[in-house]
Structures are given as structure tokens and as C-alpha cells.
Design an enzyme around this catalytic site. Structure first.
Site, PDB file in Angstrom:
ATOM      1  N   ARG A  81       1.074  -1.518  -0.335  1.00 30.09           N
ATOM      2  CA  ARG A  81      -0.074   0.229  -0.330  1.00 30.09           C
ATOM      3  C   ARG A  81       0.655   1.247   0.200  1.00 30.09           C
ATOM      4  NH1 ARG A  81      -4.576   0.573   4.643  1.00 30.09           N
ATOM      5  NH2 ARG A  81      -2.722   1.073   6.166  1.00 30.09           N
TER       6      ARG A  81
ATOM      7  N   LYS B   5      -2.362   6.906   0.611  1.00 30.83           N
ATOM      8  CA  LYS B   5      -2.340   7.457   2.302  1.00 30.83           C
ATOM      9  C   LYS B   5      -1.388   7.997   2.428  1.00 30.83           C
ATOM     10  CE  LYS B   5      -2.058   5.009   6.615  1.00 30.83           C
ATOM     11  NZ  LYS B   5      -3.019   5.803   7.378  1.00 30.83           N
TER      12      LYS B   5
ATOM     13  N   GLU C  16     -15.756   6.337   5.720  1.00 29.38           N
ATOM     14  CA  GLU C  16     -15.135   5.554   6.322  1.00 29.38           C
ATOM     15  C   GLU C  16     -15.345   6.449   7.656  1.00 29.38           C
ATOM     16  OE1 GLU C  16     -10.939   4.851   5.871  1.00 29.38           O
ATOM     17  OE2 GLU C  16     -11.182   6.923   4.177  1.00 29.38           O
TER      18      GLU C  16
END
Ligand code: PMP
Length: 286
Positions: free
Chosen positions: A52, A151, A184
Site C-alpha cells: 500500500r 495514504k 469511513e
């Protein structure tokens, strides 16, 4: 206690772990990061975290100046140097120092930093009693502005929503996407249990694809509990039997109230409890 920090190619005492004031990570939030956790000396799903991180870096055209193997070793070495078999790791790659303009091409030397520490996000009693959360007015970033799948070091979107949660006396807040669907929470993924089925928003709802989210979905499948991605509205959460959130630092936390509505019986439900217990066994290699 003074920590040992990995900076680029070596471990240094915390006091020597410094970045330039010209680093674009500081000036513009230009960089990427990961939060991981080690249990009994082993980092949980390290490979997935590194994949990721590399995907986030690729998305912002940032080349990480180390191999995945070297970063994995740096993470293990940092945990060992700090004697933290059960710890939290913050892995950061900044764009590096540059000029005062935005241009990422006018920077050099991306900084690779590994910090290991302890983390305790929420008080223990919240895991037993369940969380109260509110919906933030701040929407999750539109995927066409800054994709929530990256991220990045730019967490202001989440921080704006977190402030709203804190102002309402809640440690976490629910975020909707630009279509008004559930995305989220500010630092956690969200799940609902409806008619015995575990549901969670898909990546295109504008979420970070959480590693814990993936692990919990795998555990649900192994336990024979139906689990799938689904578009969810706040109504779906208000009327769910159970709601819970997941994240590396938080693990699995029951949610018992959203926007003043009691969820289910208002206490942590059996599916949440089962998945939380399975998660704890799983992370310790059980
Ligand atoms: N969403 C956001 C916005 C996050 O920052 C995080 C990580 N704290 C998560 C979800 C959960 O992801 P993970 O399970 O990989 O920690």
C-alpha cells in the site's frame, strides 16, 4: 524514554532524527506513510502495508529510494532497537527538501523514516461498552481531488472531521462521501451487520482500503459469516443490528450510538464480539 529512529540508512537517537524545514512533507504534506503494528515481535501483514505504501507513492509519483526488503528490515530493526515486540510503527516517506515552490521536481532525497512506539488510541472501556460517534459535516475528499486510497501526509480532511467529532464529545466521527454515502471514519473503516450479513463500503466509496478491514473480511469468511462490500447510507447504519470500526491502531471497536441513535440493542453485538476475538487470535498467529 528516548526512542531510536530509523532515518534513511541508519538508526539514530530520537534527538538526532531531524528533517529539513524545506522538506515538502512539512511544507505541503507531500509524502506518504503507513501505520503498522507488531504482535509478539512480528509485524502484522507487513507485506500488505508495504504494497500500500508503494501504491500510495506511485500515485503521487514519488520514488521510494529503498527496496521493499530494505524497508522491511528497517522496520524490524527499529522495533528491535526499541525493544518493542508489541508496538506501533509509523513509516514515513517525504518528498525531501526542496525550494519554497510546489514543484516536486525541485526537491531531492526523499526521507525514509521509521518510528516505533506504543499506541493506545481509545480507552479500554470503550472496547467493552462501545463507541458513540457522530457524522461530520466535512465530507471525505472527493476521489477526483485527493483520492482517499492514497495514504498521504495530507490528513487535513480527516482532521477537520475529527475536530467535529471531538467537539461533539466523540473520539471518532463518521465521514460521508460527495454522494452522501457512508465512506469511513476519520482513521478507521466502518462495517455494519444487517440481517446477519457483514457489510462495508467498497473502495470507490472513497475510502482507504484498510489492512484491518481486509483481515476482518477474511476472518468473517473463515467463520462462515457472510461478508461483502456494499454501498451504505446513514439509514443503513442507523437501522443495522451492529456497527463496528476497524484500524491498525484501534483494531476492532464496537459502535453503539451514531448521531444520537442507538444501534441495535445499544451494546456490542455478537458478530462484532466474535470478529474482535478472532482478530485478536489471528494477529498473534493463532
Ligand atoms: N481509514 C483511514 C482514513 C485511515 O487513516 C486508516 C488507518 N488508520 C484506516 C482507514 C484503517 O486502515 P488500516 O486498517 O490499514 O490501519
Amino acid at each position: 524514554m528516548s526512542r531510536i529512529v530509523f532515518m534513511n540508512d541508519r538508526l539514530v537517537p530520537e534527538a538526532e532524527a531531524r528533517v529539513s524545514v524545506f522538506d515538502h512533507g512539512l511544507l505541503y504534506g507531500d509524502g506518504v506513510f503507513e501505520g503498522m503494528r507488531s504482535y509478539s515481535g512480528r509485524v502484522f501483514r507487513m507485506e500488505a502495508h508495504l504494497d500500500r505504501l508503494w501504491d500510495s507513492a506511485r500515485a503521487i509519483a514519488l520514488e521510494i529510494p529503498m527496496t521493499k526488503e530494505a524497508v522491511a528490515k528497517a522496520v524490524d530493526d527499529t522495533l528491535a532497537a526499541n525493544k518493542l515486540p508489541d508496538g506501533y510503527v509509523r513509516l514515513i516517506v517525504t518528498r525531501g527538501a526542496g525550494t519554497l515552490g510546489l514543484d516536486p521536481n525541485r526537491t531531492s532525497h526523499p526521507q525514509v523514516i521509521v518510528i516505533a512506539d506504543m499506541i493506545s488510541l481509545y480507552p479500554r472501556e470503550l472496547y467493552d461498552r462501545g463507541l458513540r460517534i457522530v457524522t461530520a459535516a466535512t465530507q471525505r475528499s472527493h476521489p477526483a481531488t485527493l483520492s482517499p486510497r492514497i495514504k498521504s501526509l495530507n490528513y487535513l480532511n480527516n482532521i477537520m472531521a475529527k475536530l467535529e467529532g471531538l467537539q461533539a464529545g466523540c473520539v471518532e466521527a463518521l465521514m460521508l462521501n460527495h454522494k452522501g454515502e457512508v465512506a469511513e471514519c476519520t482513521a478507521d473503516n466502518v462495517f455494519a451487520v444487517r440481517k446477519g450479513v457483514v457489510l462495508t463500503p467498497p473502495p470507490d466509496a472513497g475510502i482507504l482500503e484498510g489492512i484491518t478491514r481486509g483481515a476482518v473480511m477474511d476472518l468473517a469468511h473463515s467463520a462462515g459469516i457472510p461478508c461483502r462490500e456494499a454501498t451504505l447510507t446513514r439509514h443503513d447504519l442507523y437501522t443495522a443490528e451492529e456497527v463496528f470500526i476497524t484500524g491498525t491502531a484501534a483494531e476492532v471497536v464496537p459502535v453503539v450510538e451514531i448521531d444520537g441513535r442507538k444501534i441495535g440493542a445499544g451494546v456490542p453485538g455478537p458478530v462484532t464480539k466474535r470478529l474482535a476475538a478472532d482478530f485478536h487470535t489471528h494477529v498473534r498467529g493463532g
